[in-house]
Design a protein around this motif. Sequence first.
Motif, mmCIF file in Angstrom:
data_model
loop_
_atom_site.group_PDB
_atom_site.id
_atom_site.type_symbol
_atom_site.label_atom_id
_atom_site.label_comp_id
_atom_site.label_asym_id
_atom_site.label_seq_id
_atom_site.Cartn_x
_atom_site.Cartn_y
_atom_site.Cartn_z
ATOM 1 N N ALA A 233 0.818 -1.220 0.000
ATOM 2 C CA ALA A 233 0.000 0.000 0.000
ATOM 3 C C ALA A 233 0.848 1.265 0.000
ATOM 4 O O ALA A 233 0.408 2.313 -0.479
ATOM 5 N N GLU A 234 2.065 1.199 0.525
ATOM 6 C CA GLU A 234 2.935 2.374 0.550
ATOM 7 C C GLU A 234 3.409 2.766 -0.847
ATOM 8 O O GLU A 234 3.971 3.851 -1.037
ATOM 9 N N VAL B 203 13.298 4.475 -1.863
ATOM 10 C CA VAL B 203 13.214 4.778 -0.434
ATOM 11 C C VAL B 203 13.660 6.208 -0.176
ATOM 12 O O VAL B 203 14.432 6.782 -0.935
ATOM 13 N N ALA B 204 13.154 6.757 0.917
ATOM 14 C CA ALA B 204 13.580 8.074 1.360
ATOM 15 C C ALA B 204 14.862 7.923 2.163
ATOM 16 O O ALA B 204 15.151 6.860 2.705
ATOM 17 N N SER B 205 15.632 8.993 2.231
ATOM 18 C CA SER B 205 16.816 8.942 3.080
ATOM 19 C C SER B 205 16.357 8.772 4.524
ATOM 20 O O SER B 205 15.275 9.212 4.906
ATOM 21 N N THR B 206 17.163 8.112 5.315
ATOM 22 C CA THR B 206 16.762 7.807 6.682
ATOM 23 C C THR B 206 17.806 8.288 7.669
ATOM 24 O O THR B 206 19.008 8.300 7.371
ATOM 25 N N TYR C 248 7.120 7.551 -2.365
ATOM 26 C CA TYR C 248 6.150 7.342 -3.448
ATOM 27 C C TYR C 248 5.132 8.464 -3.442
ATOM 28 O O TYR C 248 4.569 8.797 -2.403
ATOM 29 N N ASP C 249 4.892 9.056 -4.604
ATOM 30 C CA ASP C 249 3.870 10.105 -4.697
ATOM 31 C C ASP C 249 2.967 9.902 -5.908
ATOM 32 O O ASP C 249 2.376 10.853 -6.433
ATOM 33 N N GLY C 250 2.826 8.650 -6.353
ATOM 34 C CA GLY C 250 2.001 8.340 -7.512
ATOM 35 C C GLY C 250 0.556 8.039 -7.156
ATOM 36 O O GLY C 250 0.087 8.297 -6.043
#
Length: 408
Positions: free
Chosen positions: A163-164, A210-213, A262-264
């Motif tokens: 879902a993400e 992935v985003a930076s963490t 994710y921004d789709g």
Amino acid sequence: MKKLKVIELFAGVGGFRLGLEQTKHFEIVWSNQFEPSTKAQHASQVYEARFGAKHHSNKDISEVATADIPDADMLVGGFPCQDYSVATTRQNAKGLIGKKGVLWWTIHHILSGKKNPPKYLFLENVDRLLKSPSNQRGRDFAVMLKSLDDLGYAVEWRVINAAEYGMPQRRRRIFFIGYHKSTPTYKNLQNSEASEWVHTQGTFAKAFPVASTLTKKHSFSITEDLVALSERFNIGEKLSPFQNSGVFIRGRVYTEKTSASYDGKRTVLKDILIKKEVLDEFYISPDEYAKWDYLKGAKKEVRTAKSGFAYNYSEGRMIFPDALDNASRTIITGEGGKSPSRFKHVVQSTKGLRRLAPLELERLNMFPDNHTKLEGISNTKRAFFMGNALVVGVVKKIGKALHEQINS
């Protein structure tokens, strides 16, 4: 371009096959599905109905001779989550096998018995694998990584919540890919910074960015033999050292916690619902509403165990009926049947509350409509299949990225 040949184990009703074949880059040359706890082999029947009986085995995989399994470029499968500890003495460590009936060791046996083992592995499991068992957090995954290292594979893994990344179900699973030391990809991984592989260069990073963490990165060695590892790994620690992302090569682990980027487009529960009315059997009688509401509701109560021991029990309230403007909750194997349940999905329709139909459950896993519809297969069994299945869209995206990684 020539398709990669694939062996599919623990095939279920074919989720791995669907995802890989949708990429046009893979060809399943042999498959196996066997349910040991039942006489009727319903999942295998569905698999054969959809893909044909040729090159499909419905025999206990632990009894299939390795010589009877064709050579292939890749081995895939969603294997059962079991106790992966090693059950041999130190004196017998060279003839190492795990506990009888534990299917991870069947995979290990196939890989070790092949003169030309698959160059790539693509496997799936529940995410608790990273922290099991409870008294030795992370041991099972450590044993698996080291056993693959002994066979010449590097591994990258990621826990992915479908879902993400815009898919219709909140289903969190661990996926891991093995690269044999004979492949260029193994060498690319070996020559890369582990953090760069996790964030940008790896197969999972390309399929699911992935985003930076800011979480602490963790690196450590796994060098003990499998028996010692099974007995001593992480003894006395409360937390597993394995995070949701990582790589393992030549005895060295690199792991960190990443978050999805994710921004789709996002598919939500209402998007997969059947537009017309469903069969009457899926509607809940108003007389049953109170039972469902109690099971879905918050509780703080004293319960008594069979032994007579009284204990305090509490749980929070679930959204009831399920929210239509969000991805669905995870489908479980007990999704089917009319009996009231805390975990079954219930939606509001114009005719009242109802459970989800099998076709809708298939859509939540991104299967073709009515993939599991077959004479002699009940709706309850169809729901069970989807509780065991994976999200086809996840496999497709990883398969596409893996093919690009191999050919880069």
